[in-house]
Design an enzyme around this catalytic site. Structure first.
Site, PDB file in Angstrom:
ATOM      1  N   HIS A 105      53.850 -60.753   4.529  1.00  0.00           N
ATOM      2  CA  HIS A 105      54.938 -61.254   3.677  1.00  0.00           C
ATOM      3  C   HIS A 105      55.723 -62.376   4.365  1.00  0.00           C
ATOM      4  O   HIS A 105      55.687 -62.547   5.584  1.00  0.00           O
ATOM      5  CB  HIS A 105      55.882 -60.111   3.314  1.00  0.00           C
ATOM      6  N   GLU A 209      54.458 -50.742   5.326  1.00  0.00           N
ATOM      7  CA  GLU A 209      54.624 -50.886   6.772  1.00  0.00           C
ATOM      8  C   GLU A 209      54.725 -49.525   7.441  1.00  0.00           C
ATOM      9  O   GLU A 209      54.968 -48.504   6.785  1.00  0.00           O
ATOM     10  CB  GLU A 209      55.896 -51.710   7.060  1.00  0.00           C
TER      11      GLU A 209
END
Length: 367
Positions: A105, A209
């Site tokens: 990202h 994550e």
């Protein structure tokens, strides 16, 4: 969630001739080097920019060039795609090849905060908070710099599709965290994609994550995600609320490795497409690479790594039960630390340590 995961591998009878992918078998992954600069250990990950290097695709010949492009008129990506498709055409039913586009990202507010405060202080004090009164980093959004990184990537894809003839992804997957979903949306929305390869991403919980105590790793609820990005699909079984993030314990690296294998096995077992986009996080992509037996390659925000993966469906053999510790406590401070030294951790005052130890040891950086 239980404190530990128990994994038991079952064996097949010796009379079995083939095995259903990922269920009565185990999948062996091989990252095939020699096709991308990111495969090469001499490539410096910190400074490498895939948007200025054709996604890292190496300028080389393929064994299929003579039959596919005898006049040398095709682009590097067209010749590579033909070669990969030939690999799948000629392999047996227990082997497959996929090209994974794994993108980190763009910069989030948690990344900016960690850079400002320093990693030790971020891990032991600031990260577990909602924010600092000026910005919020729970399920962190992209900064203006992060949005600019996504715009740059979108421009790259426009040129790569039109000029370089890169193969567009056939399947799109994203982490459920807002920073990753937003990155995927800004990257692929508005591109001139083939009609049979539309941008219809699927959110997969296990591409999130590593689950730390820090609030940036807690996802928003399903209702909010749908209101924010209604074009995104949810994988089957996606829960309304985040049932994984605890806030007082962090996920162990062994547990993250196990769930990463599970999500990759799921894709290789159930997605017949060859060209796969995954938008995720630094730590999660690093774990993907471990499962895929790829060399380490640490991505900066807004960067990506492609990989040609050979997957082999192997007969599962009986093995001993393996117990994996899933969660572990992390030392934190209840006030800004007295000292915060890179590589050494932060030191809380004796009255502000939330755990018995006054020194908070370094943990994974915000990603």
């Amino acid at each position: 969630m239980l404190a530990t995961f128990i994994f038991v591998f079952l064996s097949l009878t010796s009379t079995s001739l083939s095995w259903e992918w990922g269920k009565k078998s185990t999948i062996n992954y091989t990252s095939i080097a020699g096709f991308f600069q990111q495969d090469d250990s001499s490539t410096v990950a910190k400074t490498f920019d895939y948007t200025t290097s054709n996604y890292g695709l190496i300028n080389r010949a393929y064994p299929t060039d003579e039959e596919f492009d005898p006049a040398n008129e095709k682009t590097q990506w067209e010749r590579f795609a033909y070669y990969v498709n030939t690999l799948n055409r000629d392999c047996d039913k227990n082997t497959q090849y996929k090209v994974l586009f794994m993108a980190r990202h763009g910069e989030g507010y948690h990344n900016a905060a960690e850079s400002y405060y320093g990693t030790p202080a971020w891990n032991c004090y600031w990260g577990p908070l909602e924010g600092n009164g000026t910005v919020t980093w729970r399920d962190a959004r992209l900064t203006d710099a992060g949005i600019a990184q996504c715009t740059k990537v979108n421009t790259f894809w426009k040129n790569a599709l039109a000029v370089k003839k890169i193969s567009a992804p056939q399947s799109y997957y994203s982490s459920p965290l807002v920073r990753s979903m937003t990155t995927a949306n800004l990257t692929f929305n508005g591109l001139d994609l083939p009609a049979d390869r539309p941008f219809v991403p699927t959110i997969k919980e296990y591409f999130r994550e590593g689950i730390s105590m820090r609030t940036c790793d807690e996802r928003s609820n399903k209702t909010y995600i749908h209101s924010l990005l209604p074009g995104f699909k949810f994988e089957e079984g996606f829960t309304e609320d985040d049932e994984l993030w605890k806030g007082y314990e962090g996920e162990t690296s062994d547990a993250q490795l196990k769930r990463t294998r599970a999500v990759l096995d799921d894709i290789f077992s159930n997605d017949d497409n060859t060209w796969i986009s995954i938008t995720s996080h630094l730590g999660q992509i690093n774990t993907n690479l471990k499962v895929l037996n790829h060399i380490a390659f640490s991505l900066s925000t807004g960067q990506a790594i492609p990989a040609l993966i050979k997957a082999q469906n192997l007969r599962k053999v009986e093995s001993a039960t393996t117990t994996v510790q899933s969660w572990t406590a992390e030392a934190t401070c209840n006030a800004p630390p007295v000292t915060s030294i890179s590589g050494q951790g932060c030191v809380c005052s004796s009255s502000t340590a939330s755990l018995a130890a006054a020194t908070a040891t370094p943990t994974t950086t915000a990603v």
